[in-house]
Write an enzyme that holds these catalytic residues in place. Structure first.
Site, PDB file in Angstrom:
ATOM      1  N   ILE B  77       3.371   3.036  -1.155  1.00  0.00           N
ATOM      2  CA  ILE B  77       2.455   3.905  -1.049  1.00  0.00           C
ATOM      3  C   ILE B  77       1.169   3.522  -0.252  1.00  0.00           C
ATOM      4  O   ILE B  77       0.597   2.518  -0.647  1.00  0.00           O
ATOM      5  CB  ILE B  77       1.996   4.766  -2.575  1.00  0.00           C
ATOM      6  N   CYS B  78       0.797   4.390   0.689  1.00  0.00           N
ATOM      7  CA  CYS B  78      -0.349   3.893   1.594  1.00  0.00           C
ATOM      8  C   CYS B  78      -1.391   3.692   0.609  1.00  0.00           C
ATOM      9  O   CYS B  78      -1.899   4.988   0.187  1.00  0.00           O
ATOM     10  CB  CYS B  78      -0.357   4.634   2.892  1.00  0.00           C
ATOM     11  N   ILE B  79      -2.350   2.837   0.530  1.00  0.00           N
ATOM     12  CA  ILE B  79      -3.350   2.912  -0.397  1.00  0.00           C
ATOM     13  C   ILE B  79      -4.580   3.936   0.053  1.00  0.00           C
ATOM     14  O   ILE B  79      -5.288   4.554  -0.623  1.00  0.00           O
ATOM     15  CB  ILE B  79      -4.026   1.465  -0.604  1.00  0.00           C
TER      16      ILE B  79
END
Lengths: 130, 130
Positions: B77-79
């Site tokens: 998941i992209c931070i």
């Protein structure tokens, strides 16, 4: 550049094209797409950007966003050169359909027909669309 | 063939996430490898363990956790996208002074570099979005 090979990382440089299709505001795609473009610069790949459909609006000069309380991120496109990202392609049909000319754009770009952009896409290793 | 997948849309709202899952399942069934699924934009919402769909509906989040555990898929998941949308892992929750975290099993939070790296290291990066 496209024939440059980088064996230090154990592989060839890949051709990445980021396809920007959405208007700069209204949805988050353009802003978050640009974040990926900036990160990609750190990987020493062969990066290009294509602007099609409403994506051509991302490059229009004189964006003022105070009224919608959003950050005007268009100046970032001017900084791409500093990241060695210099291949920006704008689709002529999309530009003309929106009443824009090259003079309306805030960076130097290459204007291409839809067919030429299609040919460029076919040459890529990775195409990521936003 | 080594596939990486990018999911750009949220679960239940948009079919992109279902299509991505079905693609991953089909690719694995054909003997291919799916190395990483990268969740970006509203796609990050695929990774919240607080998701509770009606019992007669598919459980999109659990489905990802299960296929990842079975086939060793890296769910990232992209931070930056996650923080905007209220998804935090335990470390980030602590760092940001929040009282809860909500990442589902098998998912991890990391940077956009993981997407570019997936493009470099896989044979194909397939984007599922709008």
């Amino acid at each position: 550049m496209s024939d440059d090979m980088d064996f230090e990382e154990g592989g060839a440089v890949k051709k990445f094209m980021f396809v920007n299709r959405k208007a700069p505001y209204g949805t988050v795609y353009a802003l978050e797409g640009l974040e990926v473009v900036l990160i990609s610069a750190a990987f020493d790949q062969d990066v290009s950007l294509a602007f099609v459909d409403d994506g051509v609006f991302q490059l229009v000069k004189g964006q003022k966003t105070d009224g919608i309380e959003m950050k005007n991120f268009s100046p970032t496109f001017r900084a791409l050169e500093g990241y060695d990202i210099e291949k920006l392609y704008v689709e002529r049909e999309s530009m003309e359909a929106r009443g824009l000319t090259e003079d309306d754009l805030l960076v130097d770009v290459q204007i291409m027909s839809a067919a030429e952009i299609g040919d460029m896409m076919a040459q890529q290793d990775v195409v990521i669309s936003f | 063939m080594k596939f990486a997948i990018m999911v750009s849309e949220g679960p239940y709202t948009h079919q992109a996430t279902d299509s991505a899952y079905q693609f991953a399942k089909a690719a694995i069934a054909k003997g291919h490898e799916v190395t990483r699924v990268f969740f970006y934009h509203d796609g990050v919402n695929n990774g919240t363990r607080l998701t509770v769909p009606p019992q007669d509906d598919r459980h999109i989040v659990n489905r990802w956790s299960e296929i990842a555990a079975q086939h060793n898929i890296d769910l990232v998941i992209c931070i930056a996208a996650a923080q905007r949308r209220g998804l935090l892992d335990e470390n980030e929750a602590k760092r940001q002074g929040k009282d809860a975290d909500n990442i589902a099993p098998g998912f991890r939070i990391s940077g956009l570099g993981q997407l570019v790296e997936a493009g470099i290291q896989s044979d194909r990066l397939v984007v599922f979005g709008d």
